[in-house]
Design an enzyme around this catalytic site. Structure first.
Site, PDB file in Angstrom:
ATOM      1  N   GLY A 141       0.806  -1.208   0.000  1.00 16.14           N
ATOM      2  CA  GLY A 141       0.000   0.000   0.000  1.00 16.14           C
ATOM      3  C   GLY A 141       0.837   1.253   0.000  1.00 16.14           C
ATOM      4  O   GLY A 141       0.527   2.224  -0.692  1.00 16.14           O
TER       5      GLY A 141
ATOM      6  N   CYS B 121      -8.694  -7.383   9.481  1.00 16.67           N
ATOM      7  CA  CYS B 121      -7.944  -6.154   9.707  1.00 16.67           C
ATOM      8  C   CYS B 121      -8.206  -5.581  11.094  1.00 16.67           C
ATOM      9  O   CYS B 121      -7.416  -4.775  11.589  1.00 16.67           O
ATOM     10  CB  CYS B 121      -8.274  -5.121   8.640  1.00 16.67           C
ATOM     11  SG  CYS B 121     -10.037  -4.960   8.311  1.00 16.67           S
TER      12      CYS B 121
ATOM     13  N   GLU C  61      -6.094   1.104   3.272  1.00 18.22           N
ATOM     14  CA  GLU C  61      -6.137   0.497   4.599  1.00 18.22           C
ATOM     15  C   GLU C  61      -4.959  -0.463   4.675  1.00 18.22           C
ATOM     16  O   GLU C  61      -4.893  -1.434   3.929  1.00 18.22           O
ATOM     17  CB  GLU C  61      -7.453  -0.247   4.815  1.00 18.22           C
ATOM     18  CG  GLU C  61      -7.577  -0.860   6.186  1.00 18.22           C
ATOM     19  CD  GLU C  61      -8.702  -1.868   6.245  1.00 18.22           C
ATOM     20  OE1 GLU C  61      -8.450  -3.003   6.698  1.00 18.22           O
ATOM     21  OE2 GLU C  61      -9.813  -1.535   5.812  1.00 18.22           O
TER      22      GLU C  61
END
Length: 506
Positions: A244, A300, A263
């Site tokens: 990410g 998560c 995220e």
């Protein structure tokens, strides 16, 4: 298997081959060949998305809402096939896939209802004041408008709710933005059948086919080309911190930088306050073990750290968690790569002098068993690696000496998706002191619960300060997520006849 994949990309209504193939790696059942994405396919999809935006971005809220509802209907029409191939590819149980499918269709329908009511528009109107002194005020109207084509990267751990037609896609389509999805290679068949559902909805609703494309697996150049394509105006991503951050940097380095809604990682600390520990330490320890091992810890919001005071009450919590974890059977992880990453994460804790192993297991292949370690606040704050997410059922207990020690530790945490306080009435003052600290660290604060499970609702915030996400002013779950793909536009002294439809008559 009743569903046989096409093994193709969906680009603006056409099912196309790629440049070579890759084979899926299911947890069980038959493997299939899928096409490899290319930069050329990315360019074709992005150009089609831009063409679609000129009609879809200016369509009515009712037309977009009907489209979202139809996607949900088409997904439900393929329910059995989705469950069949989803369980094969991921190893997730049928009940989990069925629940996730319901969540996916539920959020599509929720977003449809939300935009029908215009709740996402934030319409504002300051009427003209021609006689105001010393200067008159013009007529000013403001509304949120869609930003353009959006790129979405499918998540490994949620083949439905955070992937092809998941939250990012649903939010972008609700906002009026066409979507180009980079499918996750962990579940390409699941991605394809959901893409078939979206394709069917496009045809039923008479939508421009460029409003949605799915590009299956490819090398790094596919993702790089997608986030750097000049027609892409925002990116939604759920995945690892390393991957990410690389995409985030690429978005920032573009000639026209664009928002990257990523995220990336969270350890979701729980703070067990002393009166609660005395009253129900055993039950809380058992509850933590259940949350930690749910879905092999592949959430998560998995609560990877428990902050507990030293002493007898804290010992009872830790003992109960250890005993419950020791009874947990190995579970199949989503991919071989995730299983290996879990083993590598565990290895970071082994051999550290300041970390005491309480329960360790060695697994083979794609299985994962729980592991539990303990350290103290001083050691945790001095060793950054202890605060890095381990994606799987690994827990770390951090023991503290009292109120000041706990608050110092709380201040030392990085950004999180969630932070939890376990408390009784006698802990109120302690909890009140923690809240200002934790609300600077996390997007969602819980009391006497466990963070696994994210409700899709108006009030939900699924995001937090970096590294939990790259834009802590946003959420990837709930109706507020639609706002990520809108921007405010002000119209000054504009006749109604040429105003956007949502502002006419305001």
């Amino acid at each position: 298997m009743s569903f046989t994949p096409k093994g193709k990309h969906l680009i603006a209504g056409e099912w196309l081959d790629g440049n070579g193939t890759f084979k899926s790696e299911p947890a069980h059942g038959e493997a299939f060949d899928y096409p490899v994405g290319t930069p050329e396919l990315v360019n074709k999809a992005c150009e089609a998305a831009e063409e679609a935006f000129w009609t879809y971005g200016y369509s009515s809220r009712e037309a977009r809402a009907a489209f979202l509802d139809t996607i949900a209907d088409e997904i439900e029409a393929r329910a059995d096939e989705i469950t069949e191939i989803g369980t094969s590819e991921t190893g997730l149980p049928e009940a989990r896939l069925q629940g996730e499918r319901g969540r996916t269709t539920g959020q599509l329908r929720l977003f449809a209802s939300h935009i029908r009511e215009g709740k996402h528009l934030d319409v504002r109107h300051d009427k003209a004041l021609p006689d105001r002194a010393p200067l008159p005020r013009p007529d000013l109207k403001m509304v949120q408008r869609p930003i353009g084509p959006v790129a979405v990267f499918g998540a490994s751990n949620f083949p439905l709710a955070f992937s092809t037609a998941g939250g990012d896609t649903a939010a972008a389509l609700a906002a009026g933005c066409p979507v180009v999805v980079k499918g996750h290679s962990a579940h390409p068949g699941t991605g394809e059948i959901v893409a078939q559902a979206i394709d069917a909805a496009i045809r039923k609703c008479g939508i421009h086919p460029g409003v949605f494309s799915l590009i299956q697996g490819g090398k790094r150049d596919v993702g790089t080309t997608l986030v750097q394509h000049p027609l892409i105006k925002a990116v939604g991503f759920t995945g690892s911190l390393g991957g990410g951050r690389a995409l985030f940097d690429l978005c920032a380095q573009r000639p026209e930088p664009i928002p990257f809604f990523g995220e990336l990682g969270s350890v979701n600390p729980m703070f067990v306050l002393p009166e609660a520990a005395k009253a129900r330490g055993k039950a809380m320890g058992e509850g933590w073990a259940g949350s930690l091992t749910m879905g092999a810890g592949q959430f998560c919001t998995n609560p990877g750290i428990a902050v507990v005071e030293k002493g007898e009450a804290g010992d009872a919590f830790v003992t109960a968690a250890k005993e419950a974890l020791s009874k947990a059977a190995p579970q199949t992880m989503l991919t071989d790569g995730i299983a290996q990453a879990y083993k590598d994460g565990k290895a970071r804790f082994d051999g550290r002098n300041a970390v005491q192993p309480l329960l360790t297991n060695e697994d083979e292949g794609r299985n994962a068993s729980p592991n539990l370690y303990e350290t103290d606040a001083e050691a945790y704050l001095q060793d950054h690696a202890l605060g890095e997410e381990v994606f799987g059922p690994l827990g770390l207990v951090v023991r503290v000496n009292g109120k000041d020690d706990m608050e110092t530790l709380a201040k030392g945490f990085e950004g999180q998706l969630t932070a939890t306080i376990h408390m009784d009435d006698g802990d109120t003052e302690r909890a009140r002191a923690l809240i200002p600290i934790l609300e600077r660290k996390a997007g969602r604060l819980l009391v006497n619960g466990f963070p696994t499970g994210v409700e899709v609702a108006d009030s939900m915030v699924h995001g937090g300060p970096y590294p939990a996400s790259t834009n802590f002013g946003a959420t990837s779950v709930g109706t507020l997520s639609i706002r990520r793909f809108l921007r405010p536009v002000c119209y000054q002294n504009m006749p109604d006849a040429i105003l956007p439809q949502d502002l006419q008559g305001a």
